[in-house]
Design a protein around this motif. Sequence first.
Motif, mmCIF file in Angstrom:
data_model
loop_
_atom_site.group_PDB
_atom_site.id
_atom_site.type_symbol
_atom_site.label_atom_id
_atom_site.label_comp_id
_atom_site.label_asym_id
_atom_site.label_seq_id
_atom_site.Cartn_x
_atom_site.Cartn_y
_atom_site.Cartn_z
ATOM 1 N N THR A 1 -92.493 23.940 90.351
ATOM 2 C CA THR A 1 -91.228 24.378 89.782
ATOM 3 C C THR A 1 -90.680 23.267 88.906
ATOM 4 N N TRP B 1 -84.444 18.040 96.709
ATOM 5 C CA TRP B 1 -85.592 18.933 96.799
ATOM 6 C C TRP B 1 -86.682 18.653 95.768
ATOM 7 N N LEU B 2 -86.296 18.108 94.622
ATOM 8 C CA LEU B 2 -87.234 17.926 93.515
ATOM 9 C C LEU B 2 -87.182 16.477 93.023
ATOM 10 N N TYR C 1 -92.861 20.945 94.193
ATOM 11 C CA TYR C 1 -93.398 22.121 94.854
ATOM 12 C C TYR C 1 -92.432 22.531 95.949
ATOM 13 N N THR D 1 -90.848 29.831 97.717
ATOM 14 C CA THR D 1 -90.110 30.821 96.922
ATOM 15 C C THR D 1 -88.671 30.933 97.400
ATOM 16 N N ARG E 1 -86.809 27.878 96.192
ATOM 17 C CA ARG E 1 -86.642 27.970 94.740
ATOM 18 C C ARG E 1 -85.526 28.937 94.380
ATOM 19 N N ASP E 2 -85.474 30.107 95.024
ATOM 20 C CA ASP E 2 -84.421 31.087 94.739
ATOM 21 C C ASP E 2 -83.041 30.554 95.118
ATOM 22 N N TRP F 1 -81.988 27.957 92.533
ATOM 23 C CA TRP F 1 -81.535 28.587 91.288
ATOM 24 C C TRP F 1 -80.137 29.169 91.457
ATOM 25 N N MET G 1 -85.445 27.256 84.150
ATOM 26 C CA MET G 1 -86.373 27.037 85.248
ATOM 27 C C MET G 1 -87.698 27.694 84.910
ATOM 28 N N PHE H 1 -91.483 28.398 86.715
ATOM 29 C CA PHE H 1 -92.146 28.354 88.007
ATOM 30 C C PHE H 1 -93.417 29.184 87.979
#
Length: 118
Positions: free
Chosen positions: A2, A20-21, A32, A35, A38-39, A42, A56, A58
Amino acid sequence: MTVIILTACPPGLRGHLTQWLFEISAGVYVGYVSTRVRDRLWARVIDMAGAGRALMVFQVRGEQRLSFLAHDHHWIPVDVDGVTLMRRPADPMVNPAVSGGWSKAAKRRRFGRRGRPA
């Protein structure tokens, strides 16, 4: 993988994303995550972005193998026959009819002093 790209967003959002990133450059985050994470990231980006912009990218299953999301950005993801492309705004220097015409200075440079083709 992502990738999230932020422009003119508050520092609190940038700090939240670093949990997280990885921040590999100013406003560019990669990593990484699942899902679900990631949601939720976002959703948090949309809530906290304020007047800022976000993109974004992904990984997904399919031919192109990636997808795009945009928030308050000039470039918009558009599906063209199953392939997602980024539509960018028309450049007024390439097509002056889109922006309402040439400036007076540009007309003089292009057409000469009187504004007519030379």
